[in-house]
Design a protein around this motif. Structure first.
Motif, PDB file in Angstrom:
ATOM      1  N   ARG A   1      11.864 -16.845 -39.543  1.00 18.99           N
ATOM      2  CA  ARG A   1      12.158 -16.209 -40.821  1.00 18.99           C
ATOM      3  C   ARG A   1      11.957 -14.714 -40.715  1.00 18.99           C
ATOM      4  NH1 ARG A   1       7.104 -18.492 -44.524  1.00 18.99           N
ATOM      5  NH2 ARG A   1       5.448 -17.225 -43.591  1.00 18.99           N
ATOM      6  N   GLN A   2      12.662 -14.007 -41.586  1.00 17.10           N
ATOM      7  CA  GLN A   2      12.559 -12.555 -41.609  1.00 17.10           C
ATOM      8  C   GLN A   2      12.638 -12.066 -43.041  1.00 17.10           C
ATOM      9  OE1 GLN A   2      15.481 -10.474 -39.224  1.00 17.10           O
ATOM     10  NE2 GLN A   2      14.158  -8.673 -39.069  1.00 17.10           N
ATOM     11  N   ALA A   3      11.557 -11.428 -43.472  1.00 16.11           N
ATOM     12  CA  ALA A   3      11.508 -10.828 -44.801  1.00 16.11           C
ATOM     13  C   ALA A   3      11.947  -9.367 -44.695  1.00 16.11           C
ATOM     14  CB  ALA A   3      10.092 -10.924 -45.363  1.00 16.11           C
ATOM     15  N   PRO A   4      12.400  -8.764 -45.802  1.00 18.27           N
ATOM     16  CA  PRO A   4      12.845  -7.366 -45.761  1.00 18.27           C
ATOM     17  C   PRO A   4      11.760  -6.442 -45.214  1.00 18.27           C
ATOM     18  CG  PRO A   4      13.502  -8.387 -47.812  1.00 18.27           C
ATOM     19  CD  PRO A   4      12.605  -9.371 -47.121  1.00 18.27           C
TER      20      PRO A   4
ATOM     21  N   ASP B   1       6.411 -16.880 -48.881  1.00 11.78           N
ATOM     22  CA  ASP B   1       7.345 -17.601 -48.009  1.00 11.78           C
ATOM     23  C   ASP B   1       8.787 -17.120 -48.214  1.00 11.78           C
ATOM     24  OD1 ASP B   1       5.447 -20.564 -48.678  1.00 11.78           O
ATOM     25  OD2 ASP B   1       5.404 -19.354 -46.840  1.00 11.78           O
ATOM     26  N   THR B   2       8.993 -16.266 -49.192  1.00  8.81           N
ATOM     27  CA  THR B   2      10.331 -15.739 -49.451  1.00  8.81           C
ATOM     28  C   THR B   2      10.840 -14.976 -48.240  1.00  8.81           C
ATOM     29  OG1 THR B   2       9.979 -15.583 -51.832  1.00  8.81           O
ATOM     30  CG2 THR B   2      11.659 -14.143 -50.875  1.00  8.81           C
ATOM     31  N   SER B   3      11.980 -15.399 -47.711  1.00 13.23           N
ATOM     32  CA  SER B   3      12.556 -14.808 -46.504  1.00 13.23           C
ATOM     33  C   SER B   3      13.956 -15.366 -46.297  1.00 13.23           C
ATOM     34  CB  SER B   3      11.742 -15.179 -45.256  1.00 13.23           C
ATOM     35  OG  SER B   3      10.632 -14.362 -45.064  1.00 13.23           O
ATOM     36  N   VAL B   4      14.644 -14.783 -45.344  1.00 16.33           N
ATOM     37  CA  VAL B   4      15.824 -15.435 -44.793  1.00 16.33           C
ATOM     38  C   VAL B   4      15.341 -16.285 -43.620  1.00 16.33           C
ATOM     39  CG1 VAL B   4      18.069 -15.150 -43.701  1.00 16.33           C
ATOM     40  CG2 VAL B   4      17.336 -13.547 -45.482  1.00 16.33           C
ATOM     41  N   TYR B   5      15.711 -17.550 -43.641  1.00 17.57           N
ATOM     42  CA  TYR B   5      15.290 -18.479 -42.599  1.00 17.57           C
ATOM     43  C   TYR B   5      16.453 -18.717 -41.637  1.00 17.57           C
ATOM     44  CZ  TYR B   5      10.932 -19.441 -44.991  1.00 17.57           C
ATOM     45  OH  TYR B   5       9.670 -19.309 -45.552  1.00 17.57           O
ATOM     46  N   TYR B   6      16.148 -18.626 -40.350  1.00 15.96           N
ATOM     47  CA  TYR B   6      17.157 -18.756 -39.307  1.00 15.96           C
ATOM     48  C   TYR B   6      16.844 -19.935 -38.396  1.00 15.96           C
ATOM     49  CZ  TYR B   6      18.429 -13.935 -40.473  1.00 15.96           C
ATOM     50  OH  TYR B   6      18.820 -12.785 -41.126  1.00 15.96           O
ATOM     51  N   CYS B   7      17.857 -20.728 -38.146  1.00 16.51           N
ATOM     52  CA  CYS B   7      17.745 -21.783 -37.149  1.00 16.51           C
ATOM     53  C   CYS B   7      17.945 -21.165 -35.771  1.00 16.51           C
ATOM     54  CB  CYS B   7      18.802 -22.844 -37.420  1.00 16.51           C
ATOM     55  SG  CYS B   7      18.797 -24.224 -36.262  1.00 16.51           S
ATOM     56  N   ASN B   8      17.198 -21.653 -34.815  1.00 16.41           N
ATOM     57  CA  ASN B   8      17.293 -21.148 -33.449  1.00 16.41           C
ATOM     58  C   ASN B   8      17.224 -22.304 -32.460  1.00 16.41           C
ATOM     59  OD1 ASN B   8      15.302 -20.393 -30.944  1.00 16.41           O
ATOM     60  ND2 ASN B   8      16.804 -18.785 -31.302  1.00 16.41           N
ATOM     61  N   VAL B   9      18.068 -22.250 -31.442  1.00 19.34           N
ATOM     62  CA  VAL B   9      17.951 -23.202 -30.340  1.00 19.34           C
ATOM     63  C   VAL B   9      18.027 -22.415 -29.033  1.00 19.34           C
ATOM     64  CG1 VAL B   9      18.958 -25.090 -31.659  1.00 19.34           C
ATOM     65  CG2 VAL B   9      20.417 -23.732 -30.135  1.00 19.34           C
ATOM     66  N   VAL B  10      17.418 -22.987 -28.013  1.00 16.43           N
ATOM     67  CA  VAL B  10      17.454 -22.400 -26.678  1.00 16.43           C
ATOM     68  C   VAL B  10      18.094 -23.418 -25.747  1.00 16.43           C
ATOM     69  CG1 VAL B  10      16.119 -21.481 -24.767  1.00 16.43           C
ATOM     70  CG2 VAL B  10      15.406 -21.021 -27.118  1.00 16.43           C
TER      71      VAL B  10
END
Length: 115
Positions: A38-41, A89-98
């Motif tokens: 996740r990434q918040a501003p 917990d407010t954020s943009v949530y990103y799915c990630n795979v390797v």
């Protein structure tokens, strides 16, 4: 090449729950790791939770006991169940795979928790 499609974000009141889902374009059994960031501003992107080869899970300290990561090999999905949500917990949530040690990202889904 891997495509990831996220769903399930939205607006929820503090104390509420959301479930995020990430659908992969190929079998998740081939991934070295899969998870959510996740990434918040104004902040750096941070790991929320992931599952690595062998099935071990890792969780950020701030969400332990509230969030649960799971995967479904039949559906090729990795989900994040988020309970007892807090405004922080407010954020943009990103799915990630390797895959083969190359990282792939979803487009992100906004989660907003109101107080």
């Amino acid at each position: 090449q891997v495509q990831l499609v996220e769903s399930g974000g939205g607006l929820v009141q503090a104390g509420g729950s959301l479930r995020l889902s990430c659908a992969a374009s190929r079998s998740i059994s081939s991934f070295n790791a899969m998870g959510w960031y996740r990434q918040a501003p104004g902040k750096q992107r941070e790991l929320v939770a992931n599952i690595v080869t062998g099935g071990s899970t890792n969780y950020a300290h701030s969400i332990k006991g509230r969030f649960t990561i799971s995967r479904d090999s039949a559906q090729n999905t990795v989900d994040l169940q988020m309970n007892s949500l807090k405004p922080e917990d407010t954020s943009v949530y990103y799915c990630n795979v390797v895959l083969m040690y190359r990282s792939y990202w979803g487009q992100g889904t906004q989660v907003t928790v109101s107080s």
